[in-house]
Design a protein around this motif. Structure first.
Motif, short mmCIF file in Angstrom:
data_model
loop_
_atom_site.label_atom_id
_atom_site.label_comp_id
_atom_site.label_asym_id
_atom_site.label_seq_id
_atom_site.Cartn_x
_atom_site.Cartn_y
_atom_site.Cartn_z
N TYR A 1 25.59 -26.14 -43.42
CA TYR A 1 25.98 -25.99 -44.83
C TYR A 1 24.79 -26.31 -45.75
O TYR A 1 24.44 -25.54 -46.64
CB TYR A 1 27.16 -26.92 -45.07
CG TYR A 1 27.67 -27.03 -46.48
CD1 TYR A 1 28.75 -26.26 -46.90
CD2 TYR A 1 27.12 -27.94 -47.37
CE1 TYR A 1 29.25 -26.39 -48.20
CE2 TYR A 1 27.60 -28.08 -48.66
CZ TYR A 1 28.67 -27.30 -49.07
OH TYR A 1 29.15 -27.43 -50.34
N LEU B 1 24.15 -20.24 -50.55
CA LEU B 1 25.54 -20.72 -50.56
C LEU B 1 26.21 -20.26 -51.85
O LEU B 1 25.85 -20.70 -52.93
CB LEU B 1 25.55 -22.26 -50.47
CG LEU B 1 26.88 -22.92 -50.18
CD1 LEU B 1 27.35 -22.59 -48.77
CD2 LEU B 1 26.77 -24.43 -50.35
N LEU B 2 27.19 -19.38 -51.75
CA LEU B 2 27.89 -18.90 -52.94
C LEU B 2 28.87 -19.95 -53.44
O LEU B 2 29.62 -20.53 -52.66
CB LEU B 2 28.67 -17.63 -52.63
CG LEU B 2 27.88 -16.35 -52.36
CD1 LEU B 2 28.83 -15.15 -52.32
CD2 LEU B 2 26.80 -16.11 -53.41
N ALA B 3 28.89 -20.18 -54.75
CA ALA B 3 29.90 -21.06 -55.33
C ALA B 3 31.29 -20.49 -55.00
O ALA B 3 32.18 -21.20 -54.58
CB ALA B 3 29.70 -21.18 -56.83
N LYS B 4 31.42 -19.17 -55.21
CA LYS B 4 32.70 -18.52 -54.89
C LYS B 4 32.64 -17.92 -53.49
O LYS B 4 32.47 -16.71 -53.31
CB LYS B 4 33.00 -17.44 -55.93
CG LYS B 4 33.22 -18.04 -57.31
CD LYS B 4 33.56 -17.01 -58.38
CE LYS B 4 33.75 -17.73 -59.72
NZ LYS B 4 33.88 -16.79 -60.86
N GLY C 1 35.37 -24.52 -53.88
CA GLY C 1 34.08 -23.85 -53.87
C GLY C 1 33.33 -23.90 -52.55
O GLY C 1 33.75 -24.57 -51.60
N TYR C 2 32.26 -23.13 -52.48
CA TYR C 2 31.26 -23.25 -51.42
C TYR C 2 31.79 -23.04 -50.01
O TYR C 2 31.32 -23.65 -49.05
CB TYR C 2 30.57 -24.62 -51.53
CG TYR C 2 29.90 -24.81 -52.85
CD1 TYR C 2 28.78 -24.05 -53.18
CD2 TYR C 2 30.39 -25.70 -53.80
CE1 TYR C 2 28.16 -24.19 -54.43
CE2 TYR C 2 29.79 -25.85 -55.03
CZ TYR C 2 28.67 -25.09 -55.35
OH TYR C 2 28.07 -25.23 -56.57
N LYS D 1 22.53 -23.82 -48.19
CA LYS D 1 22.33 -24.18 -49.60
C LYS D 1 20.85 -24.19 -49.95
O LYS D 1 20.42 -23.66 -50.97
CB LYS D 1 22.94 -25.57 -49.84
CG LYS D 1 22.70 -26.16 -51.21
CD LYS D 1 23.63 -25.58 -52.25
CE LYS D 1 23.39 -26.17 -53.63
NZ LYS D 1 24.06 -25.42 -54.69
N ALA E 1 40.70 -21.41 -55.88
CA ALA E 1 40.18 -21.77 -54.56
C ALA E 1 39.06 -22.76 -54.73
O ALA E 1 38.35 -22.73 -55.73
CB ALA E 1 39.68 -20.52 -53.83
N ARG F 1 34.85 -17.34 -51.64
CA ARG F 1 35.95 -16.39 -51.50
C ARG F 1 35.47 -14.94 -51.53
O ARG F 1 36.10 -14.08 -50.92
CB ARG F 1 36.97 -16.60 -52.61
CG ARG F 1 36.39 -16.25 -53.99
CD ARG F 1 37.19 -16.82 -55.14
NE ARG F 1 38.45 -16.14 -55.34
CZ ARG F 1 39.48 -16.70 -55.95
NH1 ARG F 1 39.38 -17.95 -56.42
NH2 ARG F 1 40.61 -16.04 -56.10
N LEU F 2 34.42 -14.68 -52.28
CA LEU F 2 33.96 -13.30 -52.44
C LEU F 2 33.68 -12.66 -51.09
O LEU F 2 34.16 -11.56 -50.77
CB LEU F 2 32.70 -13.25 -53.33
CG LEU F 2 31.96 -11.91 -53.37
CD1 LEU F 2 32.84 -10.76 -53.85
CD2 LEU F 2 30.72 -12.01 -54.26
#
Lengths: 341, 341, 341, 341
Positions: free
Chosen positions: C227, C236-239, C30-31, C231, C28, C241-242
């Motif tokens: 966004y 802001l999570l890199a993943k 990122g961010y 950050k 996926a 998706r989590l």
């Protein structure tokens, strides 16, 4: 129209202004490194009998509160204040701007009680859930308070004792320090203030200066690199002489205290006049701010001829009003006011 | 010892001080709501030919830069400046204190080029990876620059064009504005400045005042609730009259510009004297700051009799030195200096 | 030892974790630019019936409150909250860290009253002295509140009406949103929440997720460059998706609401059990937090076998205690607890 | 489409996820006070051979940099970084958000030289004019750097020596620490890192975890009340177990280092493949990021079948491109890529 709106309606005491005129074309180095600053500092250290004091001249009260509190707190700490405290209500969020929470506690007649502080702070040492709260890092009070009232020496000593127990510096906002100390109700001198406070400021803006407040760190506790800190807050004057020369004059021949005494005398005459006419005090202030309760209609009438502050609504029919005297208040203005009420 | 250290070694121009004396006991309302402020504002709007301007008087240059930049930027934005810009180097982090990054770009002779700005900002619209960078929200320049140099009207127009294209306000730091505009090399008037800049300030501290800078928003762009904003930065003077009365005098009978012209005339006489004696310019400045290259030994000797600034090392044997004139520089000091070199 | 300490003692609902396992090696971007985020956003928009909503996934409640409040306020504004509000008491100053004051007002049973807000804010439009105070820029409430109580639809509508009148966004902290909405006492659905709030968040951390809160801007009011804003707050999570994968599962087949209902059922059984045994409620909560008054000695005894929170002292002999159920609470734990009291 | 975009495209290493599954319904206390955190801390202290270390688990790299730097700096200080440093360019101003300036210095191949730092900092002790500048309070570097390059043990020792001389903590951003240490070019172990750095973090997000970075204070230098500090930044997870369980698995049976080694092996195979085909390196990286120069047309073609990053323009006809491998990169993807170039 005569005015009792505040204690900063005129320029400076004429002697203060004359000092600026007399020294005007003497050259001085910038940013507070000049000899005038050295001299003024010596005068103040002498007056407060505190040889180890560090003195720093700033320009206004909110700026001073912001800088001192931000400098003394760790970034995760907050400052304790009574809920009517100036930093909580009337500084437009200047403390929060620096990232610190004002931790408010209830007071009596505008004063913070030592026991209230102790009870609150003790929780942080006993109850784990307080870890999610803002840790109290210092205590802020005003002398005189926002209601013109005064801490007794005992009250202040008790507060200082609690502060030391919990390693919190005690900071005294002295925007109207002279008007407090020269009240007959004061049982302290400026030397006691210097001994009890860890840091305090001597207000100039409201007592004879065009601008200027003298911050005093009394316990070898000036923050590291305070010069940079002041600069970074946008508060370092290129012409440091402006503030220091004014304090140099104010602390020559007792001027600061003499003009403070005049303001208090005027306030007490005003107060007695109101009492004699049957007006009710809202709070019993022994200093240069006086608060009364007045019928709304009378307020309306009086405001046609006198400037004063409508403090807040007392009830449907009455308003709390405030009258302020200063170093510049002529006695005839008091007479004229009393003739009108 | 004669001094060319800076342009803030004396108090105020005598006429400015006299104005404070003359009005001293007139009562005025607080926090900039007084009539003196209204009058001074009118004078400035007239001088810059900008009827819609909003004027706000602040106390010092770093304070002014901090407040204007923080007020105009969105919180996630940064301010573009040339790498030698005052806000980048000499304000002790006052901009970062408000949470904003100074985005530095290289310049020429202390000046930012329009094309450099355009190339940089365009990336943010073309390249997704720039989303992780600080978005540029405004442009800061100084007129004259930190090296005493001047933007031409064409250069400033080009910068303003880029700024408008990218919706970035153009802010001009005019700490020494008079010393720039009264240079023979200037091809602009203060009216042009008002037209090209979205906001600028007219420096008082370095040009005849005890303190004070007049911020001008020229495009109906004063930030909402700017009064609260200034208060929260600790910069709202109770006695707003202090700053505005000084500007009232400076903008009466062309005083601001006349005294600026004197400083520039003194600087050019000094410069010519150095050139005549064979000294090399470090940078060719047409304003009140002059930079020369001098042998270290001569620097050492001269510093016994004259105060000036060692700017930085030029090479092992030579130093860049700076001489500054001001409204207060007597011509005899120039003569005395030139006799010494 | 059985625990009723909080609603975040376990990992995630097994189905949520399974979703992470099932998708684990799918790549996926990122961010938060990934398809899982797009899908989860669609599910939420559908569930709240708000096609124009903007959804952003963050990681924890304090982080979410900090970012949303900082993003929606102008820098000179503060946020109104009831004095028992989470942002005022239990976030270690996270709001003040961003420079904003929490403006506290008294509440009833943990709830802010519309009239209280209106009376307070009206002052800022009528009384000049309020210019020195922090301007109220938004209203924060929790649903359910910190005491487990619920606003009725009418109460929330009244608050929203006041907010709109004074141009203040209404923000609802939904850390336990499911536990509120699934209470029999709730007269609202999540669609009503979306309609009444300008922004709210759907809490995941306390309701079935390992971490994650879904912020929803409901009125085309997502802040510009949000966004970058996220950050810059380090959130802001890199993943991305989590967080989004977990919400994708929670909003599939009504899981979020079903597991919320279980927690509430457990809480009500617990409450009834305490009442049956004659214990006194400290506050009457219809959701997953229950507060009782218990003799100190009994508290001492019970704490040998059960984990729960001593909320605060009630009087010399009694303590207020809190029990919390969650999606993971087994009914047998309730039975075991009730057998012990 | 195969992807070499970054090292955070997948979820977690399957063993890491399995650990979350296995422990899912075990109850744990909140906010990092749980036993999983204690265990993970012990594993890390053992691996780095630093018994006095304090370990704190945070969620992402920018968050970690922001919190560590803000915690270690005095409020008037800035952080030194190479101009290509992540905190300077790619964190959207997260450092400035906390009020601190990033003080940039030029580097070589992405690395900061000890002498460059010493020369810069020495000025602050010798030249009074530096008082108007931001005082350098710590040094930030990345290992490996943003260009994938590595400091030698000698270079790092030199930096640490300068840092100690000037009382500046040395902070190492280890977002890709494993990918650096497992390179054949590394002449250090994680124990050396712990000895040379005052604080560093072990990156999890890019090396096998869903999220999570482990901050290590190595010199009994954990800031006071760091827990509150983290909370106030919005970074304290209620379920601290999420981060610590992942590190517990990563530091069991050498998993962290084994999967790092795989990524580096894949990168070197990729690099050799490019070199064999005659492509030019932009920079010679021995770690998991590889930078090449490629003709624009070829870039265009390749991007139809492979995901990678266009780093920046090299010249009119060529582009610098970046390929990143990770713990999850299958060898067949390398083969497939090399077949395409």
């Amino acid at each position: 129209m005569i005015s009792f709106l505040n204690d900063y309606s005129e320029g400076a005491h004429p002697k203060v202004l004359q000092r600026l005129v007399d020294t005007n074309l003497q050259q001085a180095t910038g940013y507070g490194t000049d000899n005038f600053t050295t001299e003024a500092t010596a005068k103040i250290k002498d007056a407060i009998d505190c040889p180890q004091a560090k003195v720093c001249f700033l320009t206004g009260g909110t700026q001073t509160n912001q800088i001192v509190i931000d400098a003394l707190l760790q970034s995760y700490q907050g400052v304790i204040a009574v809920d009517s405290g100036h930093i909580n209500l009337h500084e437009a969020g200047a403390i929060e701007f620096t990232g610190h929470k004002v931790l408010t506690l209830p007071g009596k007649a505008g004063k913070l009680q030592a026991q209230t502080v102790a009870d609150y702070v003790q929780n942080f040492y006993e109850d784990d859930s307080y870890q999610q709260m803002v840790f109290p890092g210092m205590v802020y009070i005003s002398y005189p308070t926002e209601y013109g009232t005064l801490y007794s020496k005992q009250e202040l000593t008790d507060l200082a004792t609690v502060c030391r127990k919990y390693h919190m510096p005690l900071y005294i906002d002295g925007a109207r320090l002279g008007y407090g100390l020269m009240s007959a109700a004061a049982d302290m001198t400026i030397k006691d203030i210097a001994q009890l406070a860890d840091v305090f400021y001597i207000g100039g803006t409201k007592i004879g200066a065009l601008c200027g407040e003298a911050v005093v760190f009394t316990k070898n506790n000036e923050p590291e690199q305070f010069y940079s800190f002041v600069k970074r807050h946008g508060a370092l004057l290129a012409k440091g002489r402006l503030n220091s020369l004014q304090f140099l004059e104010l602390f020559t021949n007792n001027l600061y205290f003499d003009i403070s005494q005049h303001a208090v005398a005027m306030a007490l005459k005003l107060k007695q006049g109101f009492l004699d006419k049957g007006y009710q005090l809202y709070i019993d202030s022994p200093t240069n701010q006086q608060f009364f309760i007045m019928d709304n209609q009378k307020v309306q009438e009086l405001s046609q001829q006198v400037l004063f502050t409508r403090w807040e609504k007392y009830n449907e029919n009455q308003t709390i009003i405030r009258f302020v005297t200063s170093w510049a208040t002529p006695e005839k203005d008091i007479d004229q006011l009393l003739a009108l009420i």
